[in-house]
Design a protein around this motif. Structure first.
Motif, short mmCIF file in Angstrom:
data_model
loop_
_atom_site.label_atom_id
_atom_site.label_comp_id
_atom_site.label_asym_id
_atom_site.label_seq_id
_atom_site.Cartn_x
_atom_site.Cartn_y
_atom_site.Cartn_z
N ARG A 121 -32.88 -38.98 -68.91
CA ARG A 121 -31.45 -39.81 -68.33
C ARG A 121 -30.42 -39.56 -69.46
NH1 ARG A 121 -31.38 -38.97 -64.10
NH2 ARG A 121 -29.78 -40.58 -63.81
N GLU A 144 -26.43 -45.13 -58.99
CA GLU A 144 -26.91 -44.01 -58.74
C GLU A 144 -25.81 -42.84 -58.28
OE1 GLU A 144 -30.55 -41.84 -56.17
OE2 GLU A 144 -29.34 -43.62 -55.19
N ASP A 163 -24.37 -41.82 -61.79
CA ASP A 163 -25.40 -41.17 -62.68
C ASP A 163 -25.13 -39.61 -61.94
OD1 ASP A 163 -26.33 -42.67 -64.32
OD2 ASP A 163 -28.25 -43.00 -63.09
N ARG A 217 -34.70 -45.55 -69.88
CA ARG A 217 -34.63 -45.20 -68.34
C ARG A 217 -35.27 -44.07 -68.18
NH1 ARG A 217 -29.26 -43.74 -66.95
NH2 ARG A 217 -28.70 -43.79 -69.11
N THR A 218 -35.69 -43.13 -68.92
CA THR A 218 -36.32 -41.99 -68.95
C THR A 218 -37.67 -42.30 -68.44
OG1 THR A 218 -35.01 -40.46 -70.31
CG2 THR A 218 -37.30 -39.55 -69.86
N ALA A 266 -38.81 -44.93 -67.12
CA ALA A 266 -38.94 -45.72 -65.92
C ALA A 266 -39.04 -44.64 -64.82
CB ALA A 266 -37.70 -46.63 -65.79
N GLN A 267 -38.57 -43.50 -65.04
CA GLN A 267 -38.69 -42.24 -64.02
C GLN A 267 -39.56 -41.45 -63.65
OE1 GLN A 267 -34.61 -40.52 -63.74
NE2 GLN A 267 -35.33 -38.94 -65.02
#
Length: 295
Positions: A241, A74, A77, A121-122, A124-125
């Motif tokens: 992401r 994190e 990122d 990943r996009t 998932a969020q």
């Protein structure tokens, strides 16, 4: 404010500055190391950081957690977003690690694998309730405007053309001849404005977002950072992401999101979507839009 919330709302340099005096010597060394080179901080994996500083990976993880992050991924990122926010095209080229001597296939595999990972990943969020709320807003709107300039124009065209089949009042503001103000003359309170904006952010998109708010329209942003100008102004924001730095930003997650929104709107329209598609097919045939082989 809790450390966790501070990490989510702040930036790495500010967090380090506030907590530096209380950090252990090992944690100060990590803080200084990551501050010294923005490109290195954005790219370097935890194992490399630990090896360079002759410390353990667990120490690097604890350092990130001390600042309020869930862990080192994190933190990295956020460092990557900071680097990309200020990087020039030449910076991105240097950071991408492009080597002309490498086989072309190696670059192809890396880029496509990164794009696939970024899409997942996009996914998932994105909260499902946010996606549903945006779909309902689009279907219920008097008119939907899809806005994107420069690199984002292609995604705006794809999304706008897809929505227009099922919602004929959809308008695309992307490739223009200086007539953006005229395109927005009829913007009203019951409309939806979807703005697609990626680094480097086009100035017009921010002004359109402000104008949409003044008109009372609902606003949606598709962008690459929760700190981007359009994300901060939007009623709903989809944040894709990032991949590792490249000479050009990756639009793969935005393209997938555009496809998902179009599919969801079609599903929401039910039987009406089928009628719209049949009408579109008839017009495509009449105007010979497709070659005979593709019909």
């Amino acid at each position: 404010m809790s450390p966790r919330r501070a990490a989510a709302n702040g930036d790495y340099e500010s967090l380090v500055r506030e907590r530096y005096a209380k950090l252990s010597p090992a944690h100060r060394a990590i803080a200084d190391y990551l501050l010294a080179d923005g490109r290195r901080a954005a790219l370097e994996p935890i194992a490399s950081v630990a090896k360079s500083l002759r410390t353990s990976e667990s120490t690097v993880v604890r350092f990130a957690q001390t600042l309020g992050y869930k862990g080192y991924p994190e933190l990295r990122d956020q460092l990557r977003e900071r680097f990309l926010a200020t990087a020039t095209s030449l910076d991105r080229l240097a950071a991408s690690g492009v080597d002309r001597k490498k086989p072309r296939g190696a670059i192809l595999e890396r880029v496509l694998a990164e794009d696939a990972d970024s899409v997942m990943r996009t996914l998932a969020q994105i909260p499902p309730e946010t996606f549903t709320a945006v779909v309902e807003a689009i279907v219920s709107a008097r008119r939907t405007y899809v806005v994107g300039f420069r690199g984002s124009a292609g995604i705006a065209l794809v999304l706008g053309m897809g929505l227009r089949i099922f919602l004929p009042e959809t308008r695309v503001v992307a490739v223009n001849v200086g007539d953006t103000p005229e395109e927005l003359l009829s913007l009203r309170r019951k409309d939806v404005v979807i703005v697609i904006s990626y680094l480097r952010y086009a100035g017009q998109t921010l002004e359109i977002m402000r104008f949409a708010h003044e008109a009372g329209a609902k606003t949606v942003a598709i962008t690459d950072s929760p700190a981007s100008p359009v994300a901060r102004l939007a009623d709903h924001a989809f944040v894709t992401r990032p991949t590792s730095p490249r000479t050009m930003a990756s639009y793969a997650p935005a393209a997938s999101l555009a496809s998902a929104l179009t599919e969801a709107v079609a599903a929401r329209r039910g039987a009406e979507a089928g009628r719209s598609l049949r009408q579109a097919e008839a017009l495509w045939d009449r105007f010979r839009v497709h070659t005979p082989q593709s019909r």
